[in-house]
Motif scaffolding. Structure first.
Motif, PDB file in Angstrom:
ATOM      1  N   ALA A  30       7.378   1.738 -12.617  1.00 27.13           N
ATOM      2  CA  ALA A  30       7.795   2.592 -11.505  1.00 27.13           C
ATOM      3  C   ALA A  30       9.320   2.670 -11.414  1.00 27.13           C
ATOM      4  CB  ALA A  30       7.206   2.074 -10.202  1.00 27.13           C
ATOM      5  N   GLY A  99      -1.618  -1.357  -7.390  1.00 24.89           N
ATOM      6  CA  GLY A  99      -0.887  -0.115  -7.175  1.00 24.89           C
ATOM      7  C   GLY A  99       0.530  -0.356  -6.691  1.00 24.89           C
ATOM      8  N   ARG A 101       3.786   2.045  -5.278  1.00 25.09           N
ATOM      9  CA  ARG A 101       4.153   3.390  -4.825  1.00 25.09           C
ATOM     10  C   ARG A 101       5.603   3.369  -4.342  1.00 25.09           C
ATOM     11  NH1 ARG A 101       1.508   7.988  -2.807  1.00 25.09           N
ATOM     12  NH2 ARG A 101       2.534   9.060  -1.063  1.00 25.09           N
ATOM     13  N   GLU A 103       8.424   5.872  -2.564  1.00 23.91           N
ATOM     14  CA  GLU A 103       8.840   7.130  -1.961  1.00 23.91           C
ATOM     15  C   GLU A 103      10.327   7.321  -2.252  1.00 23.91           C
ATOM     16  OE1 GLU A 103       7.817   7.541   2.129  1.00 23.91           O
ATOM     17  OE2 GLU A 103       5.655   7.386   1.747  1.00 23.91           O
ATOM     18  N   VAL A 122       7.356  11.178  -5.086  1.00 24.90           N
ATOM     19  CA  VAL A 122       6.653   9.904  -4.970  1.00 24.90           C
ATOM     20  C   VAL A 122       6.204   9.488  -6.360  1.00 24.90           C
ATOM     21  CG1 VAL A 122       4.526   8.796  -4.174  1.00 24.90           C
ATOM     22  CG2 VAL A 122       5.899  10.121  -2.571  1.00 24.90           C
ATOM     23  N   GLN A 124       3.728   6.871  -8.269  1.00 22.69           N
ATOM     24  CA  GLN A 124       2.569   5.983  -8.087  1.00 22.69           C
ATOM     25  C   GLN A 124       2.182   5.420  -9.450  1.00 22.69           C
ATOM     26  OE1 GLN A 124       0.761   5.244  -5.139  1.00 22.69           O
ATOM     27  NE2 GLN A 124      -0.450   3.787  -6.334  1.00 22.69           N
ATOM     28  N   ASP A 126      -0.616   2.761 -11.153  1.00 22.75           N
ATOM     29  CA  ASP A 126      -1.833   1.975 -10.951  1.00 22.75           C
ATOM     30  C   ASP A 126      -2.219   1.284 -12.247  1.00 22.75           C
ATOM     31  OD1 ASP A 126      -2.490   2.753  -8.192  1.00 22.75           O
ATOM     32  OD2 ASP A 126      -2.783   4.747  -9.056  1.00 22.75           O
TER      33      ASP A 126
END
Length: 337
Positions: A30, A99, A101, A103, A122, A124, A126
């Motif tokens: 991420a 997960g 996430r 923003e 965003v 995400q 997983d």
């Protein structure tokens, strides 16, 4: 226009290899995507990170849940909230759904001027049972389209912004060694591997999708924060409206308004301000409800609320009163800037 539901999304599936993927891999992935967005100013400090872990045997059971912690410059440094959440998830046994996430605040351009939205993208990530890593990128702006979501051509805005998105998608694909799977066509637009289809060719699925769907979605988000009541003003009008700007810490959060021609009043959240706009709006709506309970007309209520504002933490009257030719015009303002 800035939306509360995605304008489009893209997904990459990554096979971690024989070593599998632990929760820390989700965070690292991420953050790598964040850095690619940041190089185009599509992500700017500070993002908000959430981490969850659930047992695959019952995904309703949340084993780890950390919501909305700031994305630090070195997010996995010891003693950060994020590193503690990852360590907790990493200590769990069994098959997990993990997960992460983020923003992402970011900037879109108009005539060379940067405008910030608190949730422009965003990210995400997983991890399924440690054997599949799925990355999804969502955008909440129509700045990448040749026509905006109110059906107006915007060639200059498209030229300033679409190449930035295309470059980011290309670099994310290079990171994972595969092109993205574009999301399905939605009420706003149709994603492609490099951005979006040109709606000037086939048109949108819905006319004025922002006005048709987004205004209603924002109202639901706002009113979900306060108890239901029939003791309040109408929230729609065909007349011009008078309004005040609500501001906190130099940021416009939204606009409290009343109809000039009938008994309607309400609050329009400035979508680009993110969650803060809705948190503030809930309390301003409660103030209007209190005025209605006193039997005040809509315009009298607007003056009363302006003279006795609620806590400064949710914003103060900064400008006004001003007038807009219609409620639609004020909604337009709140959805752009």
């Amino acid at each position: 226009m800035i939306t509360s539901n995605p304008v489009g999304d893209w997904t990459w599936e990554v096979t971690p290899g024989a070593e599998g993927a632990r929760p820390v891999r989700a965070v690292e992935t991420a953050v790598a995507v964040w850095n690619i967005l940041a190089a185009q100013e599509l992500a700017t400090p500070k993002g908000k990170v959430s981490v969850s872990a659930r047992a695959m045997s019952d995904t309703r059971e949340v084993l780890v849940a950390v919501d909305g912690v700031p994305l630090e410059a070195e997010p996995l440094s010891p003693e950060t909230a994020l590193s503690r959440a990852v360590a907790e998830a990493d200590s769990l046994e069994g098959d997990l759904l993990v997960g992460v996430r983020i923003e992402c605040p970011g900037c879109w351009l108009e005539a060379g001027v940067k405008h910030r939205a608190e949730k422009l993208f965003v990210i995400q990530v997983d991890i399924w049972k440690g054997i599949l890593l799925v990355v999804t990128l969502e955008t909440y702006s129509d700045a990448w389209l040749t026509m905006d979501t109110r059906d107006r051509e915007q060639p200059e805005i498209y030229a300033e912004n679409a190449p930035r998105l295309a470059t980011a998608l290309e670099k994310i694909s290079a990171l994972f060694g595969a092109a993205p799977v574009p999301g399905d066509p939605n009420r706003h637009a149709t994603p492609t591997e490099t951005g979006f289809e040109d709606p000037r060719i086939d048109g949108f699925a819905y006319d004025d999708s922002w006005g048709t769907f987004e205004v209603a979605a924002r109202s639901r988000l706002l009113r979900s924060r306060i108890p239901a009541s029939e003791d309040e003003y109408q929230d729609i009008t065909d007349h011009p409206v008078r309004y005040f700007t609500i501001r906190r810490d130099g940021q416009n959060l939204g606009y409290i308004w009343a109809s000039i021609g009938d008994e309607a009043a309400g609050y329009e959240p400035r979508t680009a301000a993110g969650e803060a706009a809705f948190e503030a709006g809930a309390e301003w709506l409660l103030r209007l409800r209190a005025a209605h309970g006193q039997g005040l007309s809509a315009l009298a209520a607007l003056s009363w609320v302006a003279q006795s504002p609620p806590r400064s933490e949710i914003g103060l009257i900064a400008e006004g009163p001003q007038e807009a030719s219609s409620l639609d015009a004020l909604e337009e303002l709140s959805g752009r800037y």
